[in-house]
Motif scaffolding. Sequence first.
Motif, short mmCIF file in Angstrom:
data_model
loop_
_atom_site.label_atom_id
_atom_site.label_comp_id
_atom_site.label_asym_id
_atom_site.label_seq_id
_atom_site.Cartn_x
_atom_site.Cartn_y
_atom_site.Cartn_z
N GLU A 256 0.82 -1.21 0.00
CA GLU A 256 0.00 0.00 0.00
C GLU A 256 0.86 1.26 0.00
OE1 GLU A 256 -3.31 -0.20 -0.27
OE2 GLU A 256 -2.95 -2.37 -0.42
N GLU A 257 2.14 1.14 0.37
CA GLU A 257 3.00 2.31 0.48
C GLU A 257 4.00 2.46 -0.68
OE1 GLU A 257 5.02 2.83 4.14
OE2 GLU A 257 3.31 2.30 5.40
N ILE A 258 4.51 1.36 -1.17
CA ILE A 258 5.51 1.42 -2.24
C ILE A 258 4.93 2.11 -3.46
CG2 ILE A 258 6.95 0.02 -3.79
CD1 ILE A 258 7.00 -2.12 -1.58
N PRO A 349 19.72 10.92 9.50
CA PRO A 349 18.46 10.63 8.79
C PRO A 349 17.71 11.89 8.35
CG PRO A 349 18.28 10.10 11.13
CD PRO A 349 19.71 10.40 10.86
N GLN A 350 18.01 13.03 8.99
CA GLN A 350 17.34 14.26 8.58
C GLN A 350 18.13 15.02 7.51
OE1 GLN A 350 16.87 15.20 12.59
NE2 GLN A 350 15.07 13.90 12.55
N GLN A 351 19.28 14.48 7.15
CA GLN A 351 20.13 15.13 6.16
C GLN A 351 20.06 14.37 4.85
OE1 GLN A 351 24.51 14.78 6.54
NE2 GLN A 351 24.47 17.02 6.72
N MET A 380 12.18 -1.99 6.12
CA MET A 380 11.93 -0.84 7.01
C MET A 380 10.70 -1.09 7.89
SD MET A 380 10.86 2.98 5.75
CE MET A 380 9.37 2.37 4.94
N LEU A 381 9.63 -1.59 7.29
CA LEU A 381 8.39 -1.81 8.05
C LEU A 381 8.49 -3.01 8.99
CD1 LEU A 381 5.66 -1.13 5.32
CD2 LEU A 381 6.50 0.41 7.10
N ALA A 382 9.44 -3.90 8.71
CA ALA A 382 9.59 -5.10 9.55
C ALA A 382 10.46 -4.86 10.77
CB ALA A 382 10.17 -6.24 8.71
N VAL A 383 11.01 -3.65 10.90
CA VAL A 383 11.87 -3.32 12.02
C VAL A 383 11.09 -2.38 12.95
CG1 VAL A 383 14.04 -2.25 12.73
CG2 VAL A 383 13.94 -3.58 10.62
N ARG A 384 10.50 -2.94 14.01
CA ARG A 384 9.62 -2.16 14.89
C ARG A 384 9.96 -2.37 16.36
NH1 ARG A 384 4.85 -0.20 12.52
NH2 ARG A 384 5.24 0.11 10.30
N GLY A 385 11.25 -2.49 16.67
CA GLY A 385 11.66 -2.66 18.06
C GLY A 385 11.45 -1.39 18.87
N PRO A 386 11.67 -1.44 20.19
CA PRO A 386 11.42 -0.28 21.05
C PRO A 386 12.29 0.93 20.72
CG PRO A 386 12.49 -2.08 22.27
CD PRO A 386 12.05 -2.64 20.96
N ALA A 387 13.43 0.72 20.06
CA ALA A 387 14.31 1.84 19.71
C ALA A 387 13.88 2.55 18.42
CB ALA A 387 15.75 1.36 19.56
N VAL A 388 12.89 1.99 17.74
CA VAL A 388 12.42 2.57 16.47
C VAL A 388 11.22 3.47 16.76
CG1 VAL A 388 11.51 2.08 14.17
CG2 VAL A 388 13.21 0.55 15.20
N THR A 389 11.31 4.72 16.33
CA THR A 389 10.22 5.67 16.57
C THR A 389 9.42 5.91 15.30
OG1 THR A 389 11.56 7.60 15.98
CG2 THR A 389 11.66 6.83 18.28
N ALA A 390 8.22 6.44 15.48
CA ALA A 390 7.38 6.79 14.32
C ALA A 390 8.07 7.85 13.47
CB ALA A 390 6.02 7.29 14.80
N GLU A 391 8.80 8.77 14.15
CA GLU A 391 9.50 9.83 13.42
C GLU A 391 10.61 9.25 12.54
OE1 GLU A 391 11.88 14.02 14.31
OE2 GLU A 391 11.45 12.61 15.95
N ASN A 394 9.13 7.62 9.48
CA ASN A 394 8.69 8.60 8.49
C ASN A 394 9.88 9.20 7.75
OD1 ASN A 394 5.94 8.32 8.86
ND2 ASN A 394 5.88 9.80 10.54
N ASP A 395 11.00 9.41 8.47
CA ASP A 395 12.22 9.90 7.81
C ASP A 395 12.69 8.91 6.75
OD1 ASP A 395 12.29 12.21 9.31
OD2 ASP A 395 13.71 11.42 10.80
N LYS A 396 12.62 7.61 7.07
CA LYS A 396 13.06 6.59 6.11
C LYS A 396 12.11 6.51 4.92
CE LYS A 396 15.74 3.70 9.24
NZ LYS A 396 15.93 2.38 9.87
#
Length: 475
Positions: A256-258, A349-351, A380-391, A394-396
């Motif tokens: 749905e995103e690609i 990631p912001q650069q 990218m979508l399969a990596v959702r550990g506690p260190a991964v943020t919504a922000e 979205n940057d990725k």
Amino acid sequence: MRPNFPIAEIIPPLLLDCLKDHKAYLAGGVLRDYFNDPQNAQNEDFDLVIFNCPDLEGLARSIADKAEGSFVDLSPEHGVYRVIAEGWQADLCLPRAVNIDGDLWARDFTVDAIACELSTGLILDPTRGIEDLGSGLIRAIKPRALNEDPLRMLRAYRLACQLDFAIEAGTEAVIGKLAPLIRLVAPERISAELWQLLGNKNAFPYLKQTLEVGLWEAIFPEFTEMHLVPANNYHHLPLIEHTFELVRLLEAEAREEIPAEILAEVEAGHLGEVSVLAALKMACLLHDIAKPQTWEILGEKHTFYKHEIYGAERVEMIGGRLRWSGAVKELIATLVLYHLRPFQLTNNPQQEPTEKAQRRLFRKLGITFPTLIALCWADMLAVRGPAVTAESLNDKRALLNKLYADYKLFLVEEARLEPLLHGERLRELIKEKGIAPTSQIKDALEELRDRQFTGEIKTLEEAEVFFLSQFVAKT
């Protein structure tokens, strides 16, 4: 036996006419698909059993001549000959038993053990395959069928995937016991089934089932050690589950995103008999194949340095073992090798990555780049550990979208820009200066191309001076 069947509506008239004087039966896929979904059944590929025919090869050649088609000696030792005509093909086979019932009982699954007598249109269904079609089940006719040809175990899941069916419980139990026997099957046959399974748009649940019954690891023993790597701060799933999760995402949320252009390109692409979609899913399954051998725990951090490099090497080994074509191996190994690269083009990631870094990646990947974006999106979508943020997610997303947009612009500019130094003049220069044929030439030309792209170098003379400057001081 069942009522008469409209055989004349299914089989080409020429084929019916050529077989009218023979005791012949239509069997297999055409009937399976017809009874499963009459409105969408494909009537192009016919399996025919011919009794009392002393010269089946001659009959097949005669049909090919009359159809102005071609003849293929498919399996002379088993008496199987193929006729390929415009719009259809037919495999003519000698029977496996003294009568049609015996032939059908000697097959693999009930849904493929349905026959129709050509002369009468009479349907024969001794193993109750039509009933299993109605129930949505793939059932082995008898356990011995799976033992006789272990490839049938994998085919069960491919067929279930194709039809959106379930494997009957007894059949699945037998597969669980016999799974190691798949190693006795010719690797080419295993790969052919795998590519068909992976090419389906809903392969994930069936792939997971092959893992659960032990079939997947019998084919890919490299996956056994993946069970050892647990979830961590970045991965919410253990490694073995993360690997299969990429395929699920590619068929669901990521789809749905690609960008639609990427999906269209992937789904239309083929490398011989293997679809690019199937190769992409195999890359999803193999992208972290070398993580167990590179796994280290430093404090609370799990590291897997260079797993992409060792992973690409493993793809070459696996592809060699399973007899994948060079093109298929190269695509999957390239995807595995570069699956981290888009996110490594910048440390921040912001650069935004530099144009030069992007162009180099685009040139290295070429037409493979859109497929790499699809793999990276699923990863990218399969990596959702506690260190991964919504922000950070979205940057990725933004990065992948930008890279693809820039790639399309790059293709336009690259096509417009004629190389300054190439062909005969390049060969003369290399010969005149005695430059050794090494990868350094390719690197120099790539740097030259980049400087031409930015306008730093505009003439042939400037191009020659720059090119030679990369070698003269070193020779």
